[in-house]
Scaffold this motif. Structure first.
Motif, PDB file in Angstrom:
ATOM      1  N   LEU A  19      25.613   3.848   9.269  1.00 57.01           N
ATOM      2  CA  LEU A  19      26.610   2.702   8.696  1.00 57.01           C
ATOM      3  C   LEU A  19      26.301   1.200   8.678  1.00 57.01           C
ATOM      4  O   LEU A  19      26.093   0.449   7.721  1.00 57.01           O
ATOM      5  CB  LEU A  19      27.608   2.773   8.566  1.00 57.01           C
ATOM      6  N   SER A  20      26.202   0.592   9.488  1.00 58.32           N
ATOM      7  CA  SER A  20      25.506  -0.162   9.519  1.00 58.32           C
ATOM      8  C   SER A  20      24.554  -1.339   9.368  1.00 58.32           C
ATOM      9  O   SER A  20      23.863  -1.434   9.234  1.00 58.32           O
ATOM     10  CB  SER A  20      26.086  -0.710  10.736  1.00 58.32           C
ATOM     11  N   ASP A  21      23.398   0.458   9.694  1.00 61.33           N
ATOM     12  CA  ASP A  21      22.017  -0.020   8.473  1.00 61.33           C
ATOM     13  C   ASP A  21      21.896  -0.098   7.302  1.00 61.33           C
ATOM     14  O   ASP A  21      21.240  -1.336   6.827  1.00 61.33           O
ATOM     15  CB  ASP A  21      21.174   1.286   9.537  1.00 61.33           C
ATOM     16  N   GLU A  22      22.946   1.014   6.913  1.00 61.12           N
ATOM     17  CA  GLU A  22      22.726   0.619   5.406  1.00 61.12           C
ATOM     18  C   GLU A  22      23.662  -0.742   4.698  1.00 61.12           C
ATOM     19  O   GLU A  22      23.252  -0.574   3.659  1.00 61.12           O
ATOM     20  CB  GLU A  22      23.983   1.693   5.355  1.00 61.12           C
ATOM     21  N   TRP A  23      24.518  -0.805   5.781  1.00 63.14           N
ATOM     22  CA  TRP A  23      25.148  -2.434   4.325  1.00 63.14           C
ATOM     23  C   TRP A  23      23.766  -3.619   5.033  1.00 63.14           C
ATOM     24  O   TRP A  23      23.822  -4.084   3.932  1.00 63.14           O
ATOM     25  CB  TRP A  23      26.458  -2.518   5.914  1.00 63.14           C
ATOM     26  N   ARG A  24      23.308  -3.314   6.607  1.00 65.39           N
ATOM     27  CA  ARG A  24      21.917  -4.790   6.249  1.00 65.39           C
ATOM     28  C   ARG A  24      21.554  -4.057   4.916  1.00 65.39           C
ATOM     29  O   ARG A  24      21.231  -5.100   4.190  1.00 65.39           O
ATOM     30  CB  ARG A  24      21.747  -4.598   7.493  1.00 65.39           C
ATOM     31  N   ASP A  25      20.831  -2.777   5.200  1.00 65.96           N
ATOM     32  CA  ASP A  25      19.982  -2.519   4.416  1.00 65.96           C
ATOM     33  C   ASP A  25      19.533  -3.066   2.168  1.00 65.96           C
ATOM     34  O   ASP A  25      19.102  -3.312   1.910  1.00 65.96           O
ATOM     35  CB  ASP A  25      19.293  -1.307   4.032  1.00 65.96           C
ATOM     36  N   GLN A  26      21.138  -2.092   2.313  1.00 62.79           N
ATOM     37  CA  GLN A  26      21.584  -1.919   0.793  1.00 62.79           C
ATOM     38  C   GLN A  26      22.061  -3.495   0.429  1.00 62.79           C
ATOM     39  O   GLN A  26      22.186  -3.959  -0.578  1.00 62.79           O
ATOM     40  CB  GLN A  26      22.205  -0.404   0.536  1.00 62.79           C
ATOM     41  N   MET A  27      22.964  -3.834   1.435  1.00 67.79           N
ATOM     42  CA  MET A  27      24.122  -4.850   0.336  1.00 67.79           C
ATOM     43  C   MET A  27      24.042  -6.335   1.692  1.00 67.79           C
ATOM     44  O   MET A  27      24.312  -7.439   1.397  1.00 67.79           O
ATOM     45  CB  MET A  27      25.585  -4.054   1.134  1.00 67.79           C
ATOM     46  N   GLY A  28      23.521  -6.372   2.736  1.00 70.19           N
ATOM     47  CA  GLY A  28      22.638  -7.464   2.690  1.00 70.19           C
ATOM     48  C   GLY A  28      23.010  -8.634   2.433  1.00 70.19           C
ATOM     49  O   GLY A  28      22.832 -10.068   2.398  1.00 70.19           O
ATOM     50  N   SER A  29      21.553  -8.231   1.525  1.00 68.33           N
ATOM     51  CA  SER A  29      20.681  -9.162   1.189  1.00 68.33           C
ATOM     52  C   SER A  29      21.487  -9.951  -0.436  1.00 68.33           C
ATOM     53  O   SER A  29      20.966 -10.919  -0.919  1.00 68.33           O
ATOM     54  CB  SER A  29      19.126  -8.682   0.301  1.00 68.33           C
ATOM     55  N   SER A  30      22.565  -9.351  -0.888  1.00 71.92           N
ATOM     56  CA  SER A  30      23.319  -9.738  -2.425  1.00 71.92           C
ATOM     57  C   SER A  30      24.529 -10.438  -1.577  1.00 71.92           C
ATOM     58  O   SER A  30      25.735 -10.479  -1.652  1.00 71.92           O
ATOM     59  CB  SER A  30      23.573  -8.142  -2.731  1.00 71.92           C
ATOM     60  N   ALA A  31      25.188 -10.626  -0.008  1.00 68.35           N
ATOM     61  CA  ALA A  31      26.006 -11.113  -0.003  1.00 68.35           C
ATOM     62  C   ALA A  31      26.370 -12.560   0.613  1.00 68.35           C
ATOM     63  O   ALA A  31      25.750 -13.675   1.485  1.00 68.35           O
ATOM     64  CB  ALA A  31      26.624 -10.400   1.798  1.00 68.35           C
ATOM     65  N   ARG A  52      28.472 -13.074  11.502  1.00 67.92           N
ATOM     66  CA  ARG A  52      28.458 -14.718  11.242  1.00 67.92           C
ATOM     67  C   ARG A  52      28.240 -15.178   9.468  1.00 67.92           C
ATOM     68  O   ARG A  52      27.599 -14.363   8.918  1.00 67.92           O
ATOM     69  CB  ARG A  52      27.567 -15.545  11.364  1.00 67.92           C
ATOM     70  N   PHE A  53      29.586 -15.819   8.974  1.00 65.31           N
ATOM     71  CA  PHE A  53      29.448 -16.633   7.820  1.00 65.31           C
ATOM     72  C   PHE A  53      29.360 -17.600   7.109  1.00 65.31           C
ATOM     73  O   PHE A  53      29.717 -18.207   8.574  1.00 65.31           O
ATOM     74  CB  PHE A  53      30.201 -15.728   6.884  1.00 65.31           C
ATOM     75  N   GLU A  54      28.409 -17.884   6.487  1.00 64.32           N
ATOM     76  CA  GLU A  54      28.544 -19.256   5.797  1.00 64.32           C
ATOM     77  C   GLU A  54      29.988 -20.066   6.367  1.00 64.32           C
ATOM     78  O   GLU A  54      30.372 -21.681   7.125  1.00 64.32           O
ATOM     79  CB  GLU A  54      27.764 -20.322   5.212  1.00 64.32           C
ATOM     80  N   SER A  55      31.166 -19.752   5.300  1.00 64.51           N
ATOM     81  CA  SER A  55      31.956 -20.066   5.837  1.00 64.51           C
ATOM     82  C   SER A  55      33.532 -19.030   5.330  1.00 64.51           C
ATOM     83  O   SER A  55      33.217 -17.704   4.788  1.00 64.51           O
ATOM     84  CB  SER A  55      32.241 -20.995   4.691  1.00 64.51           C
ATOM     85  N   ARG A  56      34.647 -19.034   5.825  1.00 63.55           N
ATOM     86  CA  ARG A  56      35.530 -18.130   5.032  1.00 63.55           C
ATOM     87  C   ARG A  56      35.083 -18.200   4.245  1.00 63.55           C
ATOM     88  O   ARG A  56      35.640 -16.468   3.645  1.00 63.55           O
ATOM     89  CB  ARG A  56      37.184 -18.145   5.880  1.00 63.55           C
ATOM     90  N   GLU A  57      35.675 -18.404   2.853  1.00 63.91           N
ATOM     91  CA  GLU A  57      35.260 -18.273   1.521  1.00 63.91           C
ATOM     92  C   GLU A  57      34.263 -17.134   1.612  1.00 63.91           C
ATOM     93  O   GLU A  57      34.509 -16.549   1.023  1.00 63.91           O
ATOM     94  CB  GLU A  57      35.035 -20.079   0.464  1.00 63.91           C
ATOM     95  N   ALA A  58      33.047 -17.834   2.238  1.00 62.63           N
ATOM     96  CA  ALA A  58      31.914 -16.565   1.704  1.00 62.63           C
ATOM     97  C   ALA A  58      32.098 -15.514   2.351  1.00 62.63           C
ATOM     98  O   ALA A  58      31.586 -14.215   1.869  1.00 62.63           O
ATOM     99  CB  ALA A  58      30.465 -16.827   2.527  1.00 62.63           C
ATOM    100  N   ALA A  60      35.032 -13.788   2.849  1.00 62.85           N
ATOM    101  CA  ALA A  60      36.604 -12.889   1.659  1.00 62.85           C
ATOM    102  C   ALA A  60      35.975 -13.343   0.243  1.00 62.85           C
ATOM    103  O   ALA A  60      36.178 -11.517   0.028  1.00 62.85           O
ATOM    104  CB  ALA A  60      37.707 -14.246   1.582  1.00 62.85           C
ATOM    105  N   ARG A  61      35.308 -13.665  -0.713  1.00 61.05           N
ATOM    106  CA  ARG A  61      34.095 -13.198  -1.718  1.00 61.05           C
ATOM    107  C   ARG A  61      33.425 -12.678  -1.578  1.00 61.05           C
ATOM    108  O   ARG A  61      33.859 -10.876  -2.281  1.00 61.05           O
ATOM    109  CB  ARG A  61      33.142 -14.463  -1.591  1.00 61.05           C
ATOM    110  N   ASN A  62      33.076 -11.150   0.081  1.00 60.73           N
ATOM    111  CA  ASN A  62      32.369 -10.467   0.070  1.00 60.73           C
ATOM    112  C   ASN A  62      33.019  -9.184   0.136  1.00 60.73           C
ATOM    113  O   ASN A  62      32.981  -8.054  -0.330  1.00 60.73           O
ATOM    114  CB  ASN A  62      31.314 -10.702   1.588  1.00 60.73           C
ATOM    115  N   SER A  63      34.745  -9.321   0.392  1.00 65.34           N
ATOM    116  CA  SER A  63      35.180  -8.314   1.184  1.00 65.34           C
ATOM    117  C   SER A  63      36.075  -7.696  -0.205  1.00 65.34           C
ATOM    118  O   SER A  63      36.023  -6.880   0.130  1.00 65.34           O
ATOM    119  CB  SER A  63      36.171  -8.324   2.193  1.00 65.34           C
ATOM    120  N   THR A  64      35.881  -8.904  -1.391  1.00 69.47           N
ATOM    121  CA  THR A  64      36.616  -8.183  -2.362  1.00 69.47           C
ATOM    122  C   THR A  64      35.639  -7.572  -3.528  1.00 69.47           C
ATOM    123  O   THR A  64      35.702  -6.734  -4.097  1.00 69.47           O
ATOM    124  CB  THR A  64      36.690  -9.578  -3.232  1.00 69.47           C
TER     125      THR A  64
END
Length: 207
Positions: A19-31, A52-58, A60-64
């Motif tokens: 599932l970690s690899d799935e997230w990287r391959d399918q969702m990482g590029s759009s996060a 790691r993210f650029e910011s807490r806001e980034a 949070a946006r991804n988690s929604t």
């Protein structure tokens, strides 16, 4: 930079890695704002993910995002009990920050009495450390306001890490490190013998 640490006992290590690899391959590029992550499972089946993210806001946006929620519901089922989260706005990288080619990662957790002093120390140039301990590629540190911290140290290999532990630093450096270590309490070490990594397409090799 913002770091989120995810931890918990593992029920299904193989599915967790998939599932970690799935997230990287399918969702990482759009996060948007996602930079990378370091992951692994200890010998006693504790998963550690340092993302790691650029910011807490980034973050949070991804988690929604609906797809993030659906993915997490499957990931959550891999844990043997609830996972814990630590959100760290006070985050830095040292040396090269790590590498997707690291063969061994040590995670250090605990609490420091003076987070800002510790951050300032870790932000200083570390030419001496790099010279004395070339097997250390780099690492990250995330701290919460109460001083709770998670540090990752990436090594080229575990064998080189163990050999390097036996080396003595120059006298002044030993004193400096001893002063910083005296600020730490409740320290624990988590060894990731088989870590895995993910990097955003433009983030380079600094997970």
């Amino acid at each position: 930079m913002f770091i989120q640490i995810i931890q918990g006992k593992v029920r299904d290590a193989g599915e967790m890695r998939r599932l970690s690899d799935e997230w990287r391959d399918q969702m990482g590029s759009s996060a948007q704002g996602w930079l990378g992550g370091t992951y692994g499972i200890t010998d006693d089946n504790e998963f550690v993910g340092v993302v790691r993210f650029e910011s807490r806001e980034a973050a949070a946006r991804n988690s929604t995002k609906p797809e993030q929620g659906e993915w997490w519901s499957r990931m959550e089922a891999c844990f043997d009990g609830p996972a814990s989260f630590h959100d760290c706005d006070n985050a830095v990288m040292f040396l090269n920050g790590g590498s997707d080619d690291a063969g061994f990662v040590q995670v250090i957790q605990g609490r420091v009495s003076d987070p800002e002093r510790f951050r300032h120390f870790m932000e200083q140039p570390m030419d001496m450390l790099h010279e004395q301990r070339p097997e250390i590629i780099g690492g990250t540190i995330g701290m919460e306001p109460d001083g709770w911290f998670t540090e990752t140290v990436a090594f080229r290999s575990e064998a080189e890490a163990r050999e390097g532990e036996q080396k003595e630093l120059p006298e002044q450096a030993q004193r400096d490190w001893a002063d910083e270590m005296a600020m730490m309490n409740d320290v624990r070490y988590l060894d990731l013998h088989h870590p895995w990594f993910a990097s955003a397409p433009m983030a380079g090799m600094t997970s």
